[in-house]
Motif scaffolding. Structure first.
Motif, PDB file in Angstrom:
ATOM      1  N   VAL A  83      34.140  17.275  20.709  1.00  0.00           N
ATOM      2  CA  VAL A  83      33.894  18.181  21.819  1.00  0.00           C
ATOM      3  C   VAL A  83      34.982  19.242  21.812  1.00  0.00           C
ATOM      4  O   VAL A  83      36.164  18.938  21.721  1.00  0.00           O
ATOM      5  CB  VAL A  83      33.900  17.419  23.165  1.00  0.00           C
ATOM      6  N   ASP A  84      34.589  20.498  21.893  1.00  0.00           N
ATOM      7  CA  ASP A  84      35.538  21.608  21.942  1.00  0.00           C
ATOM      8  C   ASP A  84      35.323  22.333  23.261  1.00  0.00           C
ATOM      9  O   ASP A  84      34.301  22.988  23.458  1.00  0.00           O
ATOM     10  CB  ASP A  84      35.303  22.552  20.762  1.00  0.00           C
ATOM     11  N   ILE A  85      36.268  22.181  24.155  1.00  0.00           N
ATOM     12  CA  ILE A  85      36.167  22.802  25.474  1.00  0.00           C
ATOM     13  C   ILE A  85      37.253  23.854  25.596  1.00  0.00           C
ATOM     14  O   ILE A  85      38.436  23.567  25.413  1.00  0.00           O
ATOM     15  CB  ILE A  85      36.324  21.763  26.606  1.00  0.00           C
ATOM     16  N   SER A  86      36.857  25.064  25.885  1.00  0.00           N
ATOM     17  CA  SER A  86      37.835  26.116  26.137  1.00  0.00           C
ATOM     18  C   SER A  86      37.440  26.811  27.437  1.00  0.00           C
ATOM     19  O   SER A  86      36.349  27.352  27.554  1.00  0.00           O
ATOM     20  CB  SER A  86      37.878  27.113  24.975  1.00  0.00           C
ATOM     21  N   ALA A  87      38.326  26.780  28.391  1.00  0.00           N
ATOM     22  CA  ALA A  87      38.066  27.390  29.696  1.00  0.00           C
ATOM     23  C   ALA A  87      39.048  28.530  29.908  1.00  0.00           C
ATOM     24  O   ALA A  87      40.245  28.406  29.633  1.00  0.00           O
ATOM     25  CB  ALA A  87      38.206  26.352  30.799  1.00  0.00           C
ATOM     26  N   GLN A  88      38.552  29.645  30.410  1.00  0.00           N
ATOM     27  CA  GLN A  88      39.393  30.795  30.706  1.00  0.00           C
ATOM     28  C   GLN A  88      39.149  31.200  32.156  1.00  0.00           C
ATOM     29  O   GLN A  88      38.193  31.900  32.453  1.00  0.00           O
ATOM     30  CB  GLN A  88      39.069  31.958  29.771  1.00  0.00           C
ATOM     31  N   PRO A  89      40.006  30.745  33.047  1.00  0.00           N
ATOM     32  CA  PRO A  89      39.807  31.122  34.450  1.00  0.00           C
ATOM     33  C   PRO A  89      40.192  32.586  34.679  1.00  0.00           C
ATOM     34  O   PRO A  89      41.152  33.087  34.115  1.00  0.00           O
ATOM     35  CB  PRO A  89      40.731  30.172  35.212  1.00  0.00           C
ATOM     36  N   ASN A  90      39.412  33.273  35.459  1.00  0.00           N
ATOM     37  CA  ASN A  90      39.700  34.649  35.847  1.00  0.00           C
ATOM     38  C   ASN A  90      39.936  34.676  37.358  1.00  0.00           C
ATOM     39  O   ASN A  90      39.011  34.507  38.137  1.00  0.00           O
ATOM     40  CB  ASN A  90      38.530  35.575  35.488  1.00  0.00           C
ATOM     41  N   ARG A  91      41.178  34.883  37.711  1.00  0.00           N
ATOM     42  CA  ARG A  91      41.521  34.897  39.129  1.00  0.00           C
ATOM     43  C   ARG A  91      41.085  36.231  39.740  1.00  0.00           C
ATOM     44  O   ARG A  91      41.166  37.273  39.091  1.00  0.00           O
ATOM     45  CB  ARG A  91      43.015  34.723  39.291  1.00  0.00           C
ATOM     46  N   PRO A  92      40.601  36.212  40.966  1.00  0.00           N
ATOM     47  CA  PRO A  92      40.183  37.461  41.604  1.00  0.00           C
ATOM     48  C   PRO A  92      41.391  38.343  41.951  1.00  0.00           C
ATOM     49  O   PRO A  92      42.471  37.846  42.272  1.00  0.00           O
ATOM     50  CB  PRO A  92      39.453  36.996  42.855  1.00  0.00           C
ATOM     51  N   GLU A  93      41.188  39.651  41.852  1.00  0.00           N
ATOM     52  CA  GLU A  93      42.219  40.596  42.269  1.00  0.00           C
ATOM     53  C   GLU A  93      41.918  41.006  43.708  1.00  0.00           C
ATOM     54  O   GLU A  93      40.828  41.478  44.008  1.00  0.00           O
ATOM     55  CB  GLU A  93      42.213  41.825  41.360  1.00  0.00           C
ATOM     56  N   ILE A  94      42.871  40.844  44.561  1.00  0.00           N
ATOM     57  CA  ILE A  94      42.666  41.152  45.972  1.00  0.00           C
ATOM     58  C   ILE A  94      43.690  42.201  46.398  1.00  0.00           C
ATOM     59  O   ILE A  94      44.894  42.038  46.195  1.00  0.00           O
ATOM     60  CB  ILE A  94      42.823  39.890  46.854  1.00  0.00           C
ATOM     61  N   GLU A  95      43.205  43.296  46.945  1.00  0.00           N
ATOM     62  CA  GLU A  95      44.080  44.321  47.523  1.00  0.00           C
ATOM     63  C   GLU A  95      43.869  44.298  49.030  1.00  0.00           C
ATOM     64  O   GLU A  95      42.735  44.232  49.492  1.00  0.00           O
ATOM     65  CB  GLU A  95      43.716  45.709  46.981  1.00  0.00           C
ATOM     66  N   TYR A  96      44.964  44.372  49.747  1.00  0.00           N
ATOM     67  CA  TYR A  96      44.846  44.353  51.198  1.00  0.00           C
ATOM     68  C   TYR A  96      45.371  45.661  51.756  1.00  0.00           C
ATOM     69  O   TYR A  96      46.480  46.087  51.451  1.00  0.00           O
ATOM     70  CB  TYR A  96      45.631  43.173  51.802  1.00  0.00           C
ATOM     71  N   ARG A  97      44.561  46.303  52.533  1.00  0.00           N
ATOM     72  CA  ARG A  97      44.977  47.466  53.300  1.00  0.00           C
ATOM     73  C   ARG A  97      44.560  47.210  54.726  1.00  0.00           C
ATOM     74  O   ARG A  97      43.538  46.575  54.986  1.00  0.00           O
ATOM     75  CB  ARG A  97      44.301  48.735  52.781  1.00  0.00           C
TER      76      ARG A  97
END
Length: 122
Positions: A83-97
């Motif tokens: 089994v070859d598992i590769s996970a790449q999490p992409n964190r959300p970019e949050i801007e606050y104004r």
């Protein structure tokens, strides 16, 4: 003998059909008032004309059909894989104004599963 009788009886019908087709072709050639080139048209039609299908065999009945299936055991070879598992999490970019929040994601969350090649030989 019934086989040859069946073939003989069919040939008369095909001969009559062939004579009628020949008469129709010569009537088309002899028609002086027809536009175009009837000889070329008939030659083109004769290239794609199908031959009459002569019925040689009778209906399939238990008396004239033999069916003997030969069953073989399947040969199955299994190769153990991994089994070859590769996970790449992409964190959300949050801007606050002050007054609103804006979120942005580079990629929608997805899962991709790739199965190994399976070779089944019988």
């Amino acid at each position: 003998m019934p086989f040859w009788n069946r073939i003989y009886n069919q040939n008369g019908k095909y001969a009559i059909d062939a004579i009628q087709a020949t008469v129709q072709e010569y009537n088309r050639i002899g028609n002086i008032l027809a536009e175009g080139n009837p000889i070329a048209d008939l030659a083109k039609e004769s290239m794609t004309k199908e031959r009459p299908k002569l019925k040689i065999f009778g209906p399939a009945t238990p008396n004239n059909v033999d069916y003997k299936p030969i069953l073989k055991n399947p040969e199955i070879e299994v190769d153990l894989g991994g089994v070859d598992i590769s996970a790449q999490p992409n964190r959300p970019e949050i801007e606050y104004r002050r007054g609103y929040v804006r979120t942005f994601m580079e990629q929608y969350p997805s899962v991709k599963i790739t199965a190994p090649n399976i070779d089944i030989t019988l």
